[in-house]
Design a protein around this motif. Structure first.
Motif, mmCIF file in Angstrom:
data_model
loop_
_atom_site.group_PDB
_atom_site.id
_atom_site.type_symbol
_atom_site.label_atom_id
_atom_site.label_comp_id
_atom_site.label_asym_id
_atom_site.label_seq_id
_atom_site.Cartn_x
_atom_site.Cartn_y
_atom_site.Cartn_z
ATOM 1 N N GLY A 85 11.235 2.055 6.082
ATOM 2 C CA GLY A 85 9.537 1.509 6.458
ATOM 3 C C GLY A 85 8.662 2.491 5.869
ATOM 4 O O GLY A 85 7.491 2.294 5.357
ATOM 5 N N THR A 86 8.946 3.709 5.873
ATOM 6 C CA THR A 86 8.109 5.037 5.276
ATOM 7 C C THR A 86 7.994 4.586 3.831
ATOM 8 O O THR A 86 6.904 4.922 3.527
ATOM 9 C CB THR A 86 8.905 6.296 5.659
ATOM 10 O OG1 THR A 86 9.134 6.380 6.992
ATOM 11 C CG2 THR A 86 8.042 7.543 5.236
ATOM 12 N N ALA A 87 9.052 4.470 3.072
ATOM 13 C CA ALA A 87 9.018 4.347 1.664
ATOM 14 C C ALA A 87 7.946 3.239 1.320
ATOM 15 O O ALA A 87 7.130 2.911 0.542
ATOM 16 C CB ALA A 87 10.289 4.149 1.026
ATOM 17 N N ARG A 88 8.205 1.887 2.135
ATOM 18 C CA ARG A 88 7.671 0.841 2.037
ATOM 19 C C ARG A 88 6.210 1.145 2.179
ATOM 20 O O ARG A 88 5.278 0.845 1.504
ATOM 21 C CB ARG A 88 8.034 -0.300 3.039
ATOM 22 C CG ARG A 88 9.222 -1.077 2.388
ATOM 23 C CD ARG A 88 9.472 -2.130 3.594
ATOM 24 N NE ARG A 88 10.496 -2.753 3.355
ATOM 25 C CZ ARG A 88 10.670 -4.125 3.104
ATOM 26 N NH1 ARG A 88 9.475 -4.822 2.686
ATOM 27 N NH2 ARG A 88 11.758 -4.859 2.681
ATOM 28 N N ARG A 89 5.711 1.808 3.179
ATOM 29 C CA ARG A 89 4.258 2.056 3.519
ATOM 30 C C ARG A 89 3.824 2.969 2.419
ATOM 31 O O ARG A 89 2.688 2.969 2.060
ATOM 32 C CB ARG A 89 4.188 2.723 4.839
ATOM 33 C CG ARG A 89 2.816 3.029 5.468
ATOM 34 C CD ARG A 89 1.811 1.677 5.510
ATOM 35 N NE ARG A 89 0.670 1.925 5.989
ATOM 36 C CZ ARG A 89 -0.300 1.320 5.379
ATOM 37 N NH1 ARG A 89 0.036 0.394 4.333
ATOM 38 N NH2 ARG A 89 -1.728 1.557 5.468
ATOM 39 N N THR A 90 4.534 4.031 2.136
ATOM 40 C CA THR A 90 4.012 4.965 0.838
ATOM 41 C C THR A 90 3.560 4.099 -0.368
ATOM 42 O O THR A 90 2.725 4.300 -1.135
ATOM 43 C CB THR A 90 5.034 6.066 0.689
ATOM 44 O OG1 THR A 90 5.794 6.541 2.024
ATOM 45 C CG2 THR A 90 4.397 6.897 -0.190
ATOM 46 N N ALA A 91 4.713 3.276 -0.637
ATOM 47 C CA ALA A 91 4.127 2.437 -2.056
ATOM 48 C C ALA A 91 3.059 1.719 -1.664
ATOM 49 O O ALA A 91 2.157 1.519 -2.750
ATOM 50 C CB ALA A 91 5.405 1.541 -2.085
ATOM 51 N N GLU A 92 2.801 1.093 -0.532
ATOM 52 C CA GLU A 92 1.563 0.314 -0.170
ATOM 53 C C GLU A 92 0.383 1.192 -0.365
ATOM 54 O O GLU A 92 -0.561 0.772 -1.065
ATOM 55 C CB GLU A 92 1.507 -0.240 1.105
ATOM 56 C CG GLU A 92 2.522 -1.513 1.181
ATOM 57 C CD GLU A 92 2.815 -1.826 2.821
ATOM 58 O OE1 GLU A 92 3.669 -2.530 2.983
ATOM 59 O OE2 GLU A 92 2.118 -1.442 3.814
ATOM 60 N N LEU A 93 0.514 2.427 0.047
ATOM 61 C CA LEU A 93 -0.622 3.263 0.198
ATOM 62 C C LEU A 93 -1.026 3.560 -1.334
ATOM 63 O O LEU A 93 -2.071 3.755 -1.763
ATOM 64 C CB LEU A 93 -0.578 4.628 0.755
ATOM 65 C CG LEU A 93 -0.156 4.339 2.518
ATOM 66 C CD1 LEU A 93 0.200 5.783 3.258
ATOM 67 C CD2 LEU A 93 -1.739 3.963 3.091
ATOM 68 N N VAL A 94 0.079 4.020 -2.224
ATOM 69 C CA VAL A 94 -0.076 4.492 -3.552
ATOM 70 C C VAL A 94 -0.659 2.937 -4.295
ATOM 71 O O VAL A 94 -1.359 3.355 -5.138
ATOM 72 C CB VAL A 94 1.296 4.729 -3.845
ATOM 73 C CG1 VAL A 94 1.494 4.686 -5.608
ATOM 74 C CG2 VAL A 94 2.068 6.064 -3.558
ATOM 75 N N ALA A 95 -0.246 2.079 -3.977
ATOM 76 C CA ALA A 95 -0.621 0.883 -5.028
ATOM 77 C C ALA A 95 -1.980 0.644 -4.623
ATOM 78 O O ALA A 95 -2.782 0.298 -5.391
ATOM 79 C CB ALA A 95 0.267 -0.314 -4.398
ATOM 80 N N GLU A 96 -2.378 0.758 -3.237
ATOM 81 C CA GLU A 96 -3.821 0.485 -3.003
ATOM 82 C C GLU A 96 -4.858 1.706 -3.525
ATOM 83 O O GLU A 96 -5.922 1.170 -4.121
ATOM 84 C CB GLU A 96 -3.924 0.685 -1.280
ATOM 85 C CG GLU A 96 -3.383 -0.547 -0.608
ATOM 86 C CD GLU A 96 -3.631 -0.262 0.849
ATOM 87 O OE1 GLU A 96 -2.725 -0.944 1.652
ATOM 88 O OE2 GLU A 96 -4.042 0.684 1.375
ATOM 89 N N ALA A 97 -4.398 2.639 -3.484
ATOM 90 C CA ALA A 97 -5.043 3.855 -4.124
ATOM 91 C C ALA A 97 -5.233 3.663 -5.473
ATOM 92 O O ALA A 97 -6.349 3.717 -6.249
ATOM 93 C CB ALA A 97 -4.597 5.156 -3.840
ATOM 94 N N ARG A 98 -4.300 3.329 -6.252
ATOM 95 C CA ARG A 98 -4.342 3.087 -7.644
ATOM 96 C C ARG A 98 -5.100 1.930 -8.174
ATOM 97 O O ARG A 98 -5.974 1.739 -8.935
ATOM 98 C CB ARG A 98 -3.025 2.933 -8.446
ATOM 99 C CG ARG A 98 -1.938 4.229 -8.385
ATOM 100 C CD ARG A 98 -0.460 4.006 -8.716
ATOM 101 N NE ARG A 98 -0.550 3.545 -10.282
ATOM 102 C CZ ARG A 98 -0.843 4.463 -11.249
ATOM 103 N NH1 ARG A 98 -0.704 6.012 -10.855
ATOM 104 N NH2 ARG A 98 -0.516 4.087 -12.540
ATOM 105 N N ALA A 99 -5.001 0.623 -7.220
ATOM 106 C CA ALA A 99 -5.940 -0.541 -7.393
ATOM 107 C C ALA A 99 -7.456 -0.026 -7.364
ATOM 108 O O ALA A 99 -8.217 -0.451 -8.205
ATOM 109 C CB ALA A 99 -5.518 -1.528 -6.519
#
Ligand SMILES: NC(=O)C1=CN([C@@H]2O[C@H](COP(=O)(O)OP(=O)(O)OC[C@H]3O[C@@H](n4cnc5c(N)ncnc54)[C@H](OP(=O)(O)O)[C@@H]3O)[C@@H](O)[C@H]2O)C=CC1
Ligand SMILES: O=C(O)C1=N[C@H](C(=O)O)C[C@H](O)C1
Length: 247
Positions: free
Chosen positions: A143-157
């Protein structure tokens, strides 16, 4: 000051045992229910706040029971995607006054690791995540990795970052990990480990690695107790412990 009556779902599990110990040691809390698989869930109705560390397959039923019975919930169990979160929001809309906190990781260091990854994501060409866990873990990726990926993707977008470079045209299935919102996530299951994550960032002749290691499951309990203390004052659904920390 009256104590908070706390119930634990998954009380005999790896994390549940630690949560029970921490609640029993807290002066401002009373452990009124310890419920595990095959115990009657009605027992949990004695609590004002329930902590759930069970299994992704059962957590939704547990949570619906809590909401419908007016019990606030602090949830560490993983498996929440947007569809599940929307379902929980719907239950809470129908039961105003009941609050739920769902956090993919209650470790303070892990929360900071996710925030640092979010901050750094837009400055690098590439970001990949490697999570490493004990082999008895139910889900992958974490769950932590999924959430990290979401946060990274949001920041990059938000920063208008281009897609990450990757010229792979031929690979064995799984060799490039899972694609979570455009971010590659690799899951390792290894005896001897507890819970660990590295966020690898690279570009422009340099790399940055952000790493977090959980050395003992007691690391989760300060965050859980914070959630228990605060949940009655945070209306509706809160996703992520960062919202309760002064970051
Ligand atoms: N957010 C965070 O900070 C963290 C989250 N987690 C997550 O928490 C969850 C639990 O992890 P962990 O403690 O390692 O897992 P465990 O399997 O050790 O513990 C789960 C416990 O819940 C029990 N259980 C199963 N079904 C029910 C039910 N319907 N009602 C009550 N209890 C039930 C299990 O019983 P049985 O074994 O008999 O099935 C087991 O005792 C996972 O999703 C994990 O990813 C873990 C660590 C930190
Ligand atoms: O199952 C675990 O152990 C853990 N689960 C959570 C996750 O999936 O992120 C939190 C931590 O990584 C430990």
């Amino acid at each position: 000051m009256p104590v908070i009556k706390v119930g634990v779902l998954g009380a005999r599990g790896r994390v549940g045992v630690e949560v029970c110990k921490a609640v029993q040691a807290a002066d401002d809390m009373e452990l009124v229910a310890q419920v595990d698989k095959d115990d009657p869930i009605e027992e949990i109705g004695k609590a004002e706040v329930v902590v759930d560390f069970t299994h992704p397959d059962v957590v939704m039923d547990n949570l619906r029971w809590c909401v419908e019975h007016g019990v606030h919930a602090v949830v560490g169990t993983t498996g929440f995607d947007e569809a599940r979160l929307d379902t929980v929001r719907g239950w809470l809309d129908a039961h105003p006054g009941v609050n739920v906190l769902i956090a993919p990781n209650f470790g303070i260091g892990a929360v900071l690791m996710m925030q640092f990854a979010r901050q750094a994501a837009r400055f690098f060409d590439s970001v990949e995540i490697v999570e490493l866990h004990h082999p008895n873990k139910a889900d992958a990726p974490s769950g932590t990795a999924r959430r990290t990926a979401e946060l990274v993707a949001e920041a990059r977008a938000a920063a208008g970052a281009p897609p990450m470079p990757d010229a792979t045209t031929s690979a064995l299935d799984g060799a490039r990990g899972a694609d979570v919102n455009g971010v590659r996530v690799h899951a390792v299951r290894l005896a001897g480990l507890i819970a660990h994550q590295q966020v690898l960032l690279g570009g422009g002749g340099e790399t940055l690695t952000i790493r977090h290691d959980t050395m003992d499951r007691s690391a989760f309990t300060p965050g859980v107790l914070l959630g228990v203390r605060r949940i009655r004052d945070v209306p509706g659904l809160t996703v992520g412990l960062e919202h309760l920390l002064d970051l």
